[in-house]
Design a protein around this motif. Structure first.
Motif, PDB file in Angstrom:
ATOM      1  N   TYR A 142      62.605 -27.325 105.840  1.00  0.00           N
ATOM      2  CA  TYR A 142      62.307 -26.155 105.523  1.00  0.00           C
ATOM      3  C   TYR A 142      61.416 -27.782 104.375  1.00  0.00           C
ATOM      4  O   TYR A 142      60.606 -26.992 103.487  1.00  0.00           O
ATOM      5  CB  TYR A 142      63.030 -25.771 104.651  1.00  0.00           C
ATOM      6  CG  TYR A 142      63.061 -24.362 103.386  1.00  0.00           C
ATOM      7  CD1 TYR A 142      62.460 -23.713 104.144  1.00  0.00           C
ATOM      8  CD2 TYR A 142      62.279 -24.462 102.156  1.00  0.00           C
ATOM      9  CE1 TYR A 142      62.005 -22.533 103.403  1.00  0.00           C
ATOM     10  CE2 TYR A 142      62.689 -23.638 101.445  1.00  0.00           C
ATOM     11  CZ  TYR A 142      61.520 -22.779 102.008  1.00  0.00           C
ATOM     12  OH  TYR A 142      61.354 -21.332 101.263  1.00  0.00           O
ATOM     13  N   GLU A 205      57.695 -20.348 105.536  1.00  0.00           N
ATOM     14  CA  GLU A 205      58.950 -19.516 106.376  1.00  0.00           C
ATOM     15  C   GLU A 205      57.917 -19.471 107.239  1.00  0.00           C
ATOM     16  O   GLU A 205      58.899 -19.469 108.797  1.00  0.00           O
ATOM     17  CB  GLU A 205      59.710 -18.330 106.372  1.00  0.00           C
ATOM     18  CG  GLU A 205      60.909 -18.608 104.678  1.00  0.00           C
ATOM     19  CD  GLU A 205      60.336 -18.465 103.748  1.00  0.00           C
ATOM     20  OE1 GLU A 205      61.585 -19.292 102.600  1.00  0.00           O
ATOM     21  OE2 GLU A 205      59.656 -18.376 103.731  1.00  0.00           O
ATOM     22  N   SER A 211      58.869 -18.999 113.984  1.00  0.00           N
ATOM     23  CA  SER A 211      57.777 -17.846 113.605  1.00  0.00           C
ATOM     24  C   SER A 211      56.531 -18.446 114.400  1.00  0.00           C
ATOM     25  O   SER A 211      56.599 -19.385 115.142  1.00  0.00           O
ATOM     26  CB  SER A 211      58.070 -18.496 112.008  1.00  0.00           C
ATOM     27  OG  SER A 211      56.954 -20.003 112.060  1.00  0.00           O
TER      28      SER A 211
END
Length: 302
Positions: A142, A205, A211
């Protein structure tokens, strides 16, 4: 658990009793995970070849004395003042009065519960009570996504450094004559709505696994985000700069809790940019850091 601090921090966290307790916890974790021959050859258990049983019994006596002292101090303090609403008070009430069915706890059971809470709640937390190291960065996906998104929305150099076209060429219908000075609008490319969903929204994100942009990097291999440029003339300091930003960001986020000045809320921050050779904020960021780790972590590093 107890309604009070077990160790004082008047000496900036250097309470000898706290150090002793920490050593007890560490020893418990080591003894609990040591390779013990007796576990695999039970017939040798009585020999205690590695001394595991002997060490465990000594450690048990230390913990027993520590927990007995805590219970006695708690009972004394509660008899002199209003009782705390804490875990130990509840456990002692179950020892003295039992529950609705008359079941009562014993001191041994109470000390066992406290020991489980202390060990499980201390070692797993204290093992993160250290500074971030460079080798940690690869395990922080992250953080990588945050860094990528920051460089996408706020590249340090909004316009690439000037380039000279070595030959005449045509790009998307535009004629670029030989010798023309070329400036690449890095800032605009990374905000192109044809390439990015919600391009003006800070959304790390978008770079995480699953993604559509999870495989996009910022090292010049994907032209929709090129904060360091691309090709043979890519920024020579990219690797060092990227590592520095990652480590610095991780350290600041891990070591401190942050507050905006004058009670300002994040959604009300002025994020306007002042364009120049490098990208700057119109209003400089002003924040207050508060230490979130043990004092000894900072004294050994900063």
């Amino acid at each position: 658990m107890l309604g009070r601090r077990v160790f004082n921090d008047e000496n900036h966290g250097n309470d000898p009793k706290a150090d002793d307790f920490k050593n007890m916890i560490l020893e418990a974790m080591v003894l609990g995970g040591v390779f013990n021959i007796s576990d695999f050859i039970p017939s040798l258990e009585w020999l205690d070849l590695q001394g595991v049983q002997a060490k465990t019994k000594i450690l048990h006596k230390k913990f027993d004395a520590f927990l007995t002292n805590i219970i006695e101090e708690h009972e004394t303090s509660n008899s002199k003042s209003e009782k705390h609403k804490d875990l130990l008070t509840t456990l002692l009430a179950l020892r003295d009065k039992g529950d609705d069915e008359g079941n009562k706890l014993t001191n041994i059971e109470i000390k066992t519960l406290l020991l489980n809470m202390f060990v499980a709640g201390t070692d797993t937390s204290s093992s993160r009570d250290r500074n971030v190291k460079e080798e940690d960065i690869q395990n922080l996906p992250y953080l990588h996504a945050v860094i990528k998104e920051t460089f996408r929305l706020h590249p340090s150099t909004p316009l690439s450094l000037p380039r000279i076209a070595s030959e005449s060429c045509e790009i998307f219908g535009y004629h670029i004559p030989k010798g023309a000075t070329v400036l690449i609008n890095v800032w605009a490319i990374a905000r192109d709505p044809k390439q990015w969903d919600d391009p003006l929204v800070f959304k790390p994100e978008r770079f995480l696994q699953g993604s559509d942009k999870c495989d996009v990097d910022i090292k010049g291999n994907n032209f929709e985000v090129i904060p360091f440029g691309a090709g043979r003339r890519i920024c020579v300091g990219m690797s060092l700069g990227l590592r520095t930003v990652q480590l610095l960001t991780a350290t600041l986020a891990h070591s401190f809790n942050w507050e905006l000045e004058n009670g300002l809320k994040p959604e009300n921050m002025n994020m306007n940019e002042a364009f120049g050779l490098t990208l700057q904020r119109v209003v400089p960021l002003s924040v207050y850091p508060k230490c979130r780790l043990s004092p000894n972590v900072y004294s050994s590093s900063f």
